[in-house]
Each structure stands twice: as C-alpha cells, then as structure tokens.
Design an enzyme around this catalytic site. Sequence first.
Site, mmCIF file in Angstrom:
data_model
loop_
_atom_site.group_PDB
_atom_site.id
_atom_site.type_symbol
_atom_site.label_atom_id
_atom_site.label_comp_id
_atom_site.label_asym_id
_atom_site.label_seq_id
_atom_site.Cartn_x
_atom_site.Cartn_y
_atom_site.Cartn_z
ATOM 1 N N CYS A 164 0.807 -1.221 0.000
ATOM 2 C CA CYS A 164 0.000 0.000 0.000
ATOM 3 C C CYS A 164 0.843 1.275 0.000
ATOM 4 O O CYS A 164 0.294 2.371 -0.087
ATOM 5 C CB CYS A 164 -0.949 -0.014 1.195
ATOM 6 S SG CYS A 164 -1.996 -1.479 1.204
ATOM 7 N N HIS A 303 -2.640 7.808 6.458
ATOM 8 C CA HIS A 303 -2.882 6.512 5.813
ATOM 9 C C HIS A 303 -4.284 6.048 6.193
ATOM 10 O O HIS A 303 -5.043 5.630 5.331
ATOM 11 C CB HIS A 303 -1.816 5.509 6.259
ATOM 12 C CG HIS A 303 -1.890 4.208 5.558
ATOM 13 N ND1 HIS A 303 -1.843 4.103 4.180
ATOM 14 C CD2 HIS A 303 -2.001 2.925 6.021
ATOM 15 C CE1 HIS A 303 -1.922 2.827 3.834
ATOM 16 N NE2 HIS A 303 -2.023 2.089 4.934
ATOM 17 N N GLU A 314 -0.386 4.847 13.817
ATOM 18 C CA GLU A 314 -0.214 6.081 13.047
ATOM 19 C C GLU A 314 -0.520 7.306 13.901
ATOM 20 O O GLU A 314 0.198 8.314 13.830
ATOM 21 C CB GLU A 314 -1.112 6.078 11.807
ATOM 22 C CG GLU A 314 -0.884 7.319 10.953
ATOM 23 C CD GLU A 314 -1.611 7.311 9.631
ATOM 24 O OE1 GLU A 314 -1.224 8.108 8.753
ATOM 25 O OE2 GLU A 314 -2.562 6.515 9.463
ATOM 26 N N LYS A 332 -9.357 8.117 2.614
ATOM 27 C CA LYS A 332 -9.845 6.760 2.340
ATOM 28 C C LYS A 332 -11.298 6.607 2.781
ATOM 29 O O LYS A 332 -11.997 5.688 2.333
ATOM 30 C CB LYS A 332 -8.983 5.725 3.049
ATOM 31 C CG LYS A 332 -7.607 5.504 2.424
ATOM 32 C CD LYS A 332 -6.854 4.398 3.124
ATOM 33 C CE LYS A 332 -5.493 4.145 2.498
ATOM 34 N NZ LYS A 332 -4.550 5.261 2.744
ATOM 35 N N HIS A 337 -9.827 1.984 0.202
ATOM 36 C CA HIS A 337 -8.371 1.830 0.168
ATOM 37 C C HIS A 337 -7.953 1.302 -1.203
ATOM 38 O O HIS A 337 -8.244 0.160 -1.555
ATOM 39 C CB HIS A 337 -7.946 0.870 1.275
ATOM 40 C CG HIS A 337 -6.468 0.784 1.486
ATOM 41 N ND1 HIS A 337 -5.553 1.430 0.688
ATOM 42 C CD2 HIS A 337 -5.734 0.107 2.420
ATOM 43 C CE1 HIS A 337 -4.325 1.169 1.111
ATOM 44 N NE2 HIS A 337 -4.420 0.363 2.165
ATOM 45 N N PHE A 396 1.778 -3.539 4.044
ATOM 46 C CA PHE A 396 2.168 -4.858 4.546
ATOM 47 C C PHE A 396 3.656 -5.074 4.226
ATOM 48 O O PHE A 396 4.141 -4.696 3.159
ATOM 49 C CB PHE A 396 1.348 -5.955 3.867
ATOM 50 C CG PHE A 396 -0.049 -6.112 4.398
ATOM 51 C CD1 PHE A 396 -0.520 -5.345 5.448
ATOM 52 C CD2 PHE A 396 -0.912 -7.035 3.835
ATOM 53 C CE1 PHE A 396 -1.812 -5.494 5.938
ATOM 54 C CE2 PHE A 396 -2.203 -7.203 4.306
ATOM 55 C CZ PHE A 396 -2.648 -6.435 5.358
#
Length: 410
Positions: A164, A303, A314, A332, A337, A396
């Site tokens: 991502c 994010h 975060e 998002k 996403h 990831f």
Amino acid sequence: MTLNRVVVTGYGVTSPIGNTPEEFWNSLYDGRIGIGPITKFDTSDIPVHNAGEVKDFPFDKYFVRKDKNRMDMYSIYAIYATLEALENAGLDMETENRDRVGVIVSSGIGGLQEMQEQIIRMHEKGIRRIQPMFIPKALSNMAAGNIALKIGAQGVCKSITTACASSNDAIGEAFREIKFGFHDVILAGGSESTINEIGIGGFNALTALSTTEDPKRAAIPFDKDRNGFVMGEGAGVLVLESLEHAQNRGATILAEVVGYGSNCDAYHQTTPTPDGSGAAKAIRLAIQEAGIQASDVDYVNAHGTSTQANEKGESQAIVTVFGKDVPVSSTKSFTGHLLGAAGAVEAIATIEAIRHSFIPMTAGTKELSDDIEANVIFGQGQEADLQYAISNTFGFGGHNSVLAFKRWEE
C-alpha cells in the site's frame, strides 16, 4: 552539485469519487463518498458487501474494445490517468526529449482480474488453454510499460511494489530522479483494480475488511467502531518536472514536492510497530529533506485505513512528531483503500487541499476511539491556510512512505 526543485504541473485521476481532478476534489469538499454495494460479483457467500468502485469510467475517451484483450483494467486505469495528467499539465510529448521523460507508475498487485480468470480457465480447461496475453496482462510492471509505450517515454520506466506504500514510493523515487538531474519529467503514481472474488475474498480471509452493511459507516478511520478497511480501485498519476523545465515551457505549477521519507518497520508481515516508531521515522525523514521543522507542517493526510492496528500506531507516530494540534484526516473514508494506488490518489487530495486552503473531513467518522490522540478532522471539513502538508502511506511488509508537499511560490 546543483539540486533541482521539483514541481507538480498536472495530474489525472480515476476513482470512486470522480474521474477528473475537479470531480474528485468537489466530492472531497462537498462530503460525497464513493463507497457502496459491490456490483462486480455476487458477495452473498462472504460478509463483505461494500467497496469503492470506479463509476461511469469514460472508457471510450481513449480506448477501444480490443484494448481489453491486451491489458488488464489496472493498466487501462493507469493509461487513462496518465493521458489526463498530460492534458492537465499541457505537456506535449512531441516537443520533449523523450530520453529525459520517465514513467514510475506502481501497483500493489497488478492484473489480479486476469490472474483470477486464467487460473480458473486452466483449472477448468487445462494448462494448454491459458490465453497468450496472460503474463503481459498480469505483471505488475505493465501499467508503467504500457504508459511508456503509449506516450513514447524512453527514460526510466519501472514499477515499485511496496504494497500500500507503492505509489508514494513511485512519486518519491521520481522526485529524487528529477532532484538529482537524471530526468526533466516523470509521470509518477499508481493504479489498482482488485475488486473481484480473489481480491475481496483474500483480504476477507485475513479479516482485514469491514463487514459493516451501511456504506456510510463502512470506512470510518480512527472511529471507535472501525472494524476493517473498504477496498477501492482506480488510478492517480502526477506530472513531476524540474522547476527549470516547467518554467521554460510556461507551465502552471500546482505544488512543489519538497521531501520523501521511506523505511521499514522490520516488525511483522502485516502488523505495523504498535508504537508507530517506524512511521514516525519516515515522517521525520520527509520533513528533514524538506528542510522544515515539524511545527511548519499544517496538515497530515493520514494513511488511515479504518483498521485498529494501523491507526493506533499512526496516531501515535503523528503525535510523537507533531504533537496533538496538527489537523489530520483520511480521504480513504471517501474512496476506500486503493492499495498500491492509494498514495497517488491521496497525493492529489493533499495538493488540492493546499491549493484550496481546505482540509477534507474524515467522512463517516462520528466518535474517535480512545486510543486516538491525533487531531482528526471529522463531521465537516475545515478552512485552513496550508503552506506545508504531508501524505502518509504504510504497507504490509512494514513499508513506510511519506511525501512532503509545499504550496507553490517562487
């Protein structure tokens, strides 16, 4: 060595909330989300029923039917966003030194629809019935390759796959290529098309997706009731140029790229460091390269995936670097996403926020979780004078990627 300033002179986008920068921004400003029931396949066998699908995609503007025989939709989305970006930037490839024009357009997964279809075909009809274009359609670098072929760009051409964080890394690497004088222009961004059985089913098996039925409450970053992310699709491509090149051709400059931070948590395959320390380091790297202090940053496009583990870390990273006052939001909540395309689409959102002096709200969010200390903007957007803003993406594998943008001024 003289370092080039790097500016953004145009962008193109296709997304769940618009297929032009104007539509995209107006949706963010007006609070119109693009999340709704999945229409691309039957979801009755799984508890995930919502996604951010591209709507009214103007396929006929640049493509003909046979293009679908040689390109997966993720490549088509990427080419569309690129051609729109070139038009938006007023960049004529016929007058450019093609060796000095590059393409760095990423994808987290690549042609997943093609992979699904051909594996089923092989299983049902045998190995000799796999279609000849399977590999060229499926490879994750082929959006970049197809773009270069379409526009005749003969400089660097690559795809950076960091889950991502992919398209933030694409923009960051393009920024460095131009900063250090290797290229004059780079088309940078990302594309993804993974709303299909294997894409949704795979993330559902990870228990990573929201199972909330109400589309307006499915993607709710930082909310106390968040229970997973919503898949989105689309593409974003930015035109990055050296300042000298942009000024020489009389381009309209939209923003300046001033910093890029990239590192790895080296902690877990899917879970970020719980204390957000890896993300905090990446944020510091970006603002250090920008030559600014944390107090200079006026907005953070987070994010913000609407997952428990990501957002606790975060939030802590943001508070560690900036304190509790800097405004934060996650777009998002509007788009879902977009995986490898998220960074590019959110870079456009961040630049548009700077240009319009407006922070989009985190849509759908009603009450912050107790573990969120960051100053998350929700309920409604907020007028704000924005000089510097950052955009976070984390993937990831522990990948952290942060971009720093500055309002354009001579």
